[in-house]
Design an enzyme around this catalytic site. Structure first.
Site, PDB file in Angstrom:
ATOM      1  N   MET A 182     -13.175  18.401 -45.452  1.00 27.30           N
ATOM      2  CA  MET A 182     -12.184  17.851 -46.368  1.00 27.30           C
ATOM      3  C   MET A 182     -10.919  17.360 -45.656  1.00 27.30           C
ATOM      4  O   MET A 182      -9.807  17.570 -46.133  1.00 27.30           O
ATOM      5  CB  MET A 182     -11.839  18.886 -47.453  1.00 27.30           C
ATOM      6  CG  MET A 182     -13.050  19.388 -48.218  1.00 27.30           C
ATOM      7  SD  MET A 182     -14.078  18.083 -48.950  1.00 27.30           S
ATOM      8  CE  MET A 182     -13.206  17.836 -50.487  1.00 27.30           C
ATOM      9  N   ARG A 183     -11.090  16.713 -44.524  1.00 32.39           N
ATOM     10  CA  ARG A 183      -9.960  16.107 -43.823  1.00 32.39           C
ATOM     11  C   ARG A 183     -10.213  14.606 -43.715  1.00 32.39           C
ATOM     12  O   ARG A 183     -11.342  14.184 -43.433  1.00 32.39           O
ATOM     13  CB  ARG A 183      -9.823  16.652 -42.393  1.00 32.39           C
ATOM     14  CG  ARG A 183      -9.568  18.130 -42.296  1.00 32.39           C
ATOM     15  CD  ARG A 183      -8.231  18.554 -42.820  1.00 32.39           C
ATOM     16  NE  ARG A 183      -7.090  17.896 -42.189  1.00 32.39           N
ATOM     17  CZ  ARG A 183      -5.847  17.980 -42.652  1.00 32.39           C
ATOM     18  NH1 ARG A 183      -5.588  18.657 -43.740  1.00 32.39           N
ATOM     19  NH2 ARG A 183      -4.873  17.365 -42.023  1.00 32.39           N
ATOM     20  N   ASP A 242     -14.684   6.830 -47.970  1.00 31.88           N
ATOM     21  CA  ASP A 242     -15.790   6.882 -48.932  1.00 31.88           C
ATOM     22  C   ASP A 242     -16.360   5.496 -49.278  1.00 31.88           C
ATOM     23  O   ASP A 242     -16.793   5.258 -50.409  1.00 31.88           O
ATOM     24  CB  ASP A 242     -15.349   7.602 -50.232  1.00 31.88           C
ATOM     25  CG  ASP A 242     -15.007   9.063 -49.993  1.00 31.88           C
ATOM     26  OD1 ASP A 242     -15.561   9.660 -49.056  1.00 31.88           O
ATOM     27  OD2 ASP A 242     -14.190   9.608 -50.749  1.00 31.88           O
ATOM     28  N   HIS A 266     -21.097  12.549 -50.234  1.00 29.39           N
ATOM     29  CA  HIS A 266     -20.011  12.466 -51.213  1.00 29.39           C
ATOM     30  C   HIS A 266     -20.599  12.696 -52.604  1.00 29.39           C
ATOM     31  O   HIS A 266     -21.651  12.145 -52.934  1.00 29.39           O
ATOM     32  CB  HIS A 266     -19.340  11.090 -51.132  1.00 29.39           C
ATOM     33  CG  HIS A 266     -18.185  10.967 -52.055  1.00 29.39           C
ATOM     34  ND1 HIS A 266     -16.949  11.547 -51.797  1.00 29.39           N
ATOM     35  CD2 HIS A 266     -18.069  10.384 -53.270  1.00 29.39           C
ATOM     36  CE1 HIS A 266     -16.129  11.307 -52.803  1.00 29.39           C
ATOM     37  NE2 HIS A 266     -16.792  10.593 -53.709  1.00 29.39           N
TER      38      HIS A 266
HETATM   39  C1  GAR Z   1     -20.080  18.888 -51.649  1.00 29.09           C
HETATM   40  O1  GAR Z   1     -20.249  18.649 -53.020  1.00 29.09           O
HETATM   41  C2  GAR Z   1     -19.777  17.591 -50.927  1.00 29.09           C
HETATM   42  O2  GAR Z   1     -20.459  16.485 -51.450  1.00 29.09           O
HETATM   43  C3  GAR Z   1     -18.300  17.481 -51.157  1.00 29.09           C
HETATM   44  O3  GAR Z   1     -17.804  18.776 -51.030  1.00 29.09           O
HETATM   45  C4  GAR Z   1     -18.809  19.706 -51.393  1.00 29.09           C
HETATM   46  C5  GAR Z   1     -18.994  20.674 -50.254  1.00 29.09           C
HETATM   47  O4  GAR Z   1     -19.858  21.712 -50.613  1.00 29.09           O
HETATM   48  N1  GAR Z   1     -17.711  16.577 -50.211  1.00 29.09           N
HETATM   49  C6  GAR Z   1     -16.672  15.808 -50.494  1.00 29.09           C
HETATM   50  O5  GAR Z   1     -16.111  15.803 -51.578  1.00 29.09           O
HETATM   51  C7  GAR Z   1     -16.211  14.924 -49.355  1.00 29.09           C
HETATM   52  N2  GAR Z   1     -15.394  13.870 -49.845  1.00 29.09           N
HETATM   53  P1  GAR Z   1     -20.572  22.561 -49.493  1.00 29.09           P
HETATM   54  O6  GAR Z   1     -19.472  23.069 -48.578  1.00 29.09           O
HETATM   55  O7  GAR Z   1     -21.214  23.692 -50.249  1.00 29.09           O
HETATM   56  O8  GAR Z   1     -21.557  21.703 -48.777  1.00 29.09           O
END
Ligand code: GAR
Length: 212
Positions: free
Chosen positions: A86-87, A141, A105
């Site tokens: 998330m960076r 994204d 995503h």
């Molecule tokens: C997932 O839903 C992924 O798609 C999202 O964060 C979650 C992480 O879950 N990613 C984003 O939003 C990136 N922009 P996880 O740590 O259980 O894989």
């Protein structure tokens, strides 16, 4: 065999799906920008090396990204996989790994880039939502799409129930995308488009709500 480094920030369920998919690659390390990321313990339990590069230790994005790249390159990574990382990455970092940096995503991009994708989809009343695996480019994204999965949005969905339905599909498409990359069956071509030598056909259409 290609060497993979996975970057996480939290739970790490996508990372876990990748670790358990028996992919034709070597997962060299899992790196988190947060020491308290749950996924680090999961990675260790799978016998994977872990590292933490805390963004809080760096004055700006460029110096954090430089430190991150140094560790990634120390593992001689061929492919860098963002799995809930998330960076926002600098253009320099993205360009360094062009064509070998992928992300998952939780929306059908280009719809709903950014955060709170499930809340926004519900607010808009869309009937189909989903997830996307794409190559990372400097525009957040918006990179070339490798695979997407669509799910119906149900009448009584909450952000939590919708997110859970999408996450199940994330755990299916991310291992598939990485498998294709590891086998050189999908790549980013010189025009920045996703190319493939696979002959697969799309699955059945998804209608939501269904027809009577
Ligand atoms: C997932 O839903 C992924 O798609 C999202 O964060 C979650 C992480 O879950 N990613 C984003 O939003 C990136 N922009 P996880 O740590 O259980 O894989």
């Amino acid at each position: 065999m290609k060497r993979i480094v996975i970057l996480i920030s939290g739970r790490g369920s996508n990372m876990q799906a990748l670790l358990e998919a028996k992919l034709p690659c070597e997962i060299a390390a899992v790196i988190s920008n947060r020491a308290d990321a749950q996924g680090l313990a999961t990675a260790s339990a799978h016998g994977i090396a872990t590292a933490v590069v805390s963004h809080k230790d760096y004055a700006d994005r460029a110096s954090f990204d430089a430190a991150l790249a140094k560790i990634i390159d120390g593992y001689a990574a061929d492919i860098v996989v963002l799995a809930g990382f998330m960076r926002i990455l600098t253009d320099g970092f993205v360009e360094r790994y062009a064509g070998r940096l992928i992300n998952i995503h939780p929306s059908l991009l280009p719809a709903y880039p950014g955060i709170d994708t499930h809340e926004r989809a519900l607010q808009d009343g869309v009937k189909i939502h989903g997830c996307t695996v794409h190559f990372v480019t400097p525009t957040l994204d918006h990179g070339p799409i490798i695979i997407q999965a669509a799910v119906p949005v149900l009448r009584d969905d909450t952000p939590q129930s919708l997110s859970a339905r999408v996450l199940c599909e994330e755990h299916r498409i991310y291992p598939q995308a990485l498998r294709w990359l590891c086998l050189n069956q999908v790549w980013l071509d010189e025009h920045g488009r996703v190319a493939s030598d696979r002959l697969e056909q799309p699955g059945a259409p998804l209608l939501s709500p269904g027809l009577e």
